[in-house]
Design a protein around this motif. Structure first.
Motif, PDB file in Angstrom:
ATOM      1  N   TYR A 126       0.862  -1.239   0.092  1.00 44.81           N
ATOM      2  CA  TYR A 126      -0.256   0.075  -0.006  1.00 44.81           C
ATOM      3  C   TYR A 126       0.842   1.118  -0.066  1.00 44.81           C
ATOM      4  O   TYR A 126       0.601   2.273  -0.675  1.00 44.81           O
ATOM      5  CB  TYR A 126      -0.915  -0.079   1.173  1.00 44.81           C
ATOM      6  CG  TYR A 126      -1.947  -1.096   0.999  1.00 44.81           C
ATOM      7  CD1 TYR A 126      -2.697  -0.930   0.157  1.00 44.81           C
ATOM      8  CD2 TYR A 126      -2.074  -2.089   2.081  1.00 44.81           C
ATOM      9  CE1 TYR A 126      -3.887  -2.070  -0.028  1.00 44.81           C
ATOM     10  CE2 TYR A 126      -3.268  -2.892   2.243  1.00 44.81           C
ATOM     11  CZ  TYR A 126      -3.993  -3.022   0.787  1.00 44.81           C
ATOM     12  OH  TYR A 126      -4.807  -3.791   0.882  1.00 44.81           O
ATOM     13  N   GLN A 171       1.029   6.790  -6.812  1.00 42.86           N
ATOM     14  CA  GLN A 171      -0.072   7.752  -6.885  1.00 42.86           C
ATOM     15  C   GLN A 171       0.261   9.125  -6.625  1.00 42.86           C
ATOM     16  O   GLN A 171      -0.091  10.230  -7.410  1.00 42.86           O
ATOM     17  CB  GLN A 171      -1.386   7.442  -6.101  1.00 42.86           C
ATOM     18  CG  GLN A 171      -1.812   6.263  -6.463  1.00 42.86           C
ATOM     19  CD  GLN A 171      -2.509   6.208  -7.958  1.00 42.86           C
ATOM     20  OE1 GLN A 171      -2.974   7.259  -8.322  1.00 42.86           O
ATOM     21  NE2 GLN A 171      -2.325   5.063  -8.622  1.00 42.86           N
ATOM     22  N   ARG A 219     -13.638   8.210   4.660  1.00 43.98           N
ATOM     23  CA  ARG A 219     -13.370   6.377   4.462  1.00 43.98           C
ATOM     24  C   ARG A 219     -14.449   6.036   5.641  1.00 43.98           C
ATOM     25  O   ARG A 219     -15.179   4.928   5.377  1.00 43.98           O
ATOM     26  CB  ARG A 219     -11.999   6.457   5.069  1.00 43.98           C
ATOM     27  CG  ARG A 219     -11.734   4.832   5.483  1.00 43.98           C
ATOM     28  CD  ARG A 219     -11.803   3.922   4.507  1.00 43.98           C
ATOM     29  NE  ARG A 219     -10.491   3.980   3.556  1.00 43.98           N
ATOM     30  CZ  ARG A 219     -10.040   3.579   2.413  1.00 43.98           C
ATOM     31  NH1 ARG A 219     -10.959   3.088   1.811  1.00 43.98           N
ATOM     32  NH2 ARG A 219      -8.810   3.585   2.156  1.00 43.98           N
ATOM     33  N   GLU A 242     -18.139   5.988   4.213  1.00 45.82           N
ATOM     34  CA  GLU A 242     -18.301   5.018   3.177  1.00 45.82           C
ATOM     35  C   GLU A 242     -18.654   3.773   3.842  1.00 45.82           C
ATOM     36  O   GLU A 242     -19.250   3.059   3.450  1.00 45.82           O
ATOM     37  CB  GLU A 242     -17.124   5.034   2.195  1.00 45.82           C
ATOM     38  CG  GLU A 242     -16.857   6.183   1.209  1.00 45.82           C
ATOM     39  CD  GLU A 242     -15.367   6.187   0.626  1.00 45.82           C
ATOM     40  OE1 GLU A 242     -14.593   5.024   0.916  1.00 45.82           O
ATOM     41  OE2 GLU A 242     -15.165   7.117  -0.270  1.00 45.82           O
ATOM     42  N   LEU A 255      -6.290   4.322   5.161  1.00 44.58           N
ATOM     43  CA  LEU A 255      -6.391   5.361   3.809  1.00 44.58           C
ATOM     44  C   LEU A 255      -5.579   4.760   2.772  1.00 44.58           C
ATOM     45  O   LEU A 255      -6.108   4.869   1.562  1.00 44.58           O
ATOM     46  CB  LEU A 255      -6.055   6.652   4.375  1.00 44.58           C
ATOM     47  CG  LEU A 255      -6.997   7.514   5.132  1.00 44.58           C
ATOM     48  CD1 LEU A 255      -6.466   8.816   5.485  1.00 44.58           C
ATOM     49  CD2 LEU A 255      -8.261   7.694   4.631  1.00 44.58           C
ATOM     50  N   ASN A 256      -4.705   4.088   3.044  1.00 48.43           N
ATOM     51  CA  ASN A 256      -3.881   3.207   2.211  1.00 48.43           C
ATOM     52  C   ASN A 256      -3.549   4.300   0.857  1.00 48.43           C
ATOM     53  O   ASN A 256      -3.197   5.140   0.925  1.00 48.43           O
ATOM     54  CB  ASN A 256      -4.353   1.855   1.611  1.00 48.43           C
ATOM     55  CG  ASN A 256      -4.582   0.977   2.863  1.00 48.43           C
ATOM     56  OD1 ASN A 256      -3.699   0.981   3.415  1.00 48.43           O
ATOM     57  ND2 ASN A 256      -5.896   0.215   2.940  1.00 48.43           N
ATOM     58  N   ASP A 257      -3.882   3.766  -0.328  1.00 47.48           N
ATOM     59  CA  ASP A 257      -3.764   4.423  -1.640  1.00 47.48           C
ATOM     60  C   ASP A 257      -4.902   5.075  -2.184  1.00 47.48           C
ATOM     61  O   ASP A 257      -4.892   5.453  -3.259  1.00 47.48           O
ATOM     62  CB  ASP A 257      -2.842   3.815  -2.729  1.00 47.48           C
ATOM     63  CG  ASP A 257      -3.779   2.430  -2.971  1.00 47.48           C
ATOM     64  OD1 ASP A 257      -4.505   2.021  -2.154  1.00 47.48           O
ATOM     65  OD2 ASP A 257      -3.606   2.090  -4.329  1.00 47.48           O
ATOM     66  N   GLY A 258      -5.994   5.405  -1.343  1.00 47.73           N
ATOM     67  CA  GLY A 258      -7.214   5.680  -1.626  1.00 47.73           C
ATOM     68  C   GLY A 258      -7.038   7.325  -2.375  1.00 47.73           C
ATOM     69  O   GLY A 258      -5.996   7.999  -1.782  1.00 47.73           O
ATOM     70  N   HIS A 295      -6.716  10.254   0.269  1.00 52.06           N
ATOM     71  CA  HIS A 295      -5.271  10.072   0.959  1.00 52.06           C
ATOM     72  C   HIS A 295      -4.349  10.943   0.136  1.00 52.06           C
ATOM     73  O   HIS A 295      -3.503  11.784   0.551  1.00 52.06           O
ATOM     74  CB  HIS A 295      -4.994   8.716   1.200  1.00 52.06           C
ATOM     75  CG  HIS A 295      -3.951   8.623   2.195  1.00 52.06           C
ATOM     76  ND1 HIS A 295      -3.122   7.282   2.535  1.00 52.06           N
ATOM     77  CD2 HIS A 295      -3.366   9.482   3.155  1.00 52.06           C
ATOM     78  CE1 HIS A 295      -2.281   7.697   3.539  1.00 52.06           C
ATOM     79  NE2 HIS A 295      -2.318   8.884   3.991  1.00 52.06           N
TER      80      HIS A 295
END
Length: 336
Positions: A89, A96, A185, A188, A312-315, A318
């Motif tokens: 991640y 990203q 997050r 959702e 949040l990872n690679d959302g 984020h």
């Protein structure tokens, strides 16, 4: 006499780099790899502030032999096809961010393990980097995390003949973009699964003496948690804060997450949502400790369903938050 390492000859304005740093991970879910990783991690004086004469024998002759196998099995239970979740991640997040910030060079490093900070910095130097923004992926500052990253960066560039301009993001626990991403997050999750009876915000723990010595970490955890609860419209009693991952016998920050879970189960709570705002990317402490181990503890204590809300990872939220944060800290620098 200090020997300085020769730096590459450079012409022109040089390049600006953004170095993302996360904690680190073993290279494989094996006893040997875990032992090497834990050995590096737990040998850091910022993490364990004990005399090396006292600590090293305990670490190498008791803790590492006894814990490495169990920890390796825990890692194996969450390992992904691409590798350790933390690295997977974090790497995606860096990729990203590179798309979001084409004007700078974005690289990922780990404080412990690989890719190592020193190796990554040397590669950036070879590419012509002359300006460096360091962004530790720790929203809340602690000497055991953020300051340890600073130590490692300065230890490496301190040996260079040509030093880069250096900026460092100490924390972002009240950053509006980061809070936006967390709020989104959680909402959702509620849209998909409904809202639990309580929301528990679980942060990594620290020995109590760190706070006594002036570490701002617990105050920042509490301030960020309150800001997030206010955004979500949660009243007192609808959300709680806890500290997980205790280690050793000395007093740690409280309330402890596991004790809080037992109390909630005893109160008859049947649906509990848990989020871990201190972790930028999912890892052993979120996926195995919270989503598996603590979920089982909650059920065994008489509770119902513990629903872990992913990091949040690679959302996109984020990525947007960290890109905006980086741009603010990059202001005034010319980018090649």
């Amino acid at each position: 006499m200090t020997a300085f390492r020769d730096s590459p000859r450079q012409t022109g304005p040089g390049r600006t780099a953004l170095l993302l740093v996360n904690l680190g991970t073993p290279e494989a879910p094996t006893r040997g790899a875990v032992r090497r990783y834990l050995g590096e991690f737990l040998h850091d004086y910022r993490v364990v502030e004990l005399s090396r004469w006292l600590w090293c024998p305990i670490l190498h002759f008791a803790i590492l032999p006894l814990r490495s196998g169990k920890v390796a099995r825990n890692y194996a239970s969450i390992w992904m096809d691409e590798g350790s979740p933390l690295l997977v991640y974090s790497r995606r997040l860096a990729e990203q961010l590179q798309h979001a910030l084409p004007e700078v060079t974005v690289r990922l490093a780990m404080r412990y393990g690989r890719p190592a900070i020193a190796d990554t910095l040397r590669a950036l130097e070879a590419e012509g980097m002359t300006r460096l923004l360091v962004l530790p992926l720790y929203p809340q500052y602690s000497a055991s995390t953020s300051a340890s990253v600073f130590d490692a960066v300065v230890r490496e560039i301190g040996s260079w003949r040509r030093l880069p301009e250096l900026r460092f993001v100490a924390d972002y626990h009240l950053d509006s973009g980061w809070l936006d991403a967390l709020e989104s997050r959680i909402r959702e999750h509620w849209d998909l699964h409904g809202r639990g009876e309580r929301l528990l915000m679980s942060f990594h723990g620290l020995p109590k003496r760190f706070e006594t010595a002036g570490d701002p970490y617990p105050r920042q955890c509490e301030a960020g948690a309150r800001a997030l609860a206010a955004r979500l419209g949660l009243a007192e009693g609808e959300w709680l804060l806890g500290y997980q991952s205790r280690f050793g016998r000395e007093p740690w920050l409280g309330p402890a997450t596991d004790e809080t879970l037992r109390c909630l189960a005893g109160e008859g709570v049947k649906t509990l949502d848990v989020v871990c705002p201190g972790f930028a990317a999912d890892c052993l402490e979120t996926l195995e400790e919270i989503a598996a181990q603590n979920a089982a503890l909650f059920r065994a204590a008489g509770g119902g369903e513990l629903r872990y809300i992913a990091a949040l990872n690679d959302g996109p939220g984020h990525v947007a938050a960290l890109a905006a944060l980086a741009r603010r800290h990059l202001q005034g620098w010319r980018h090649a």
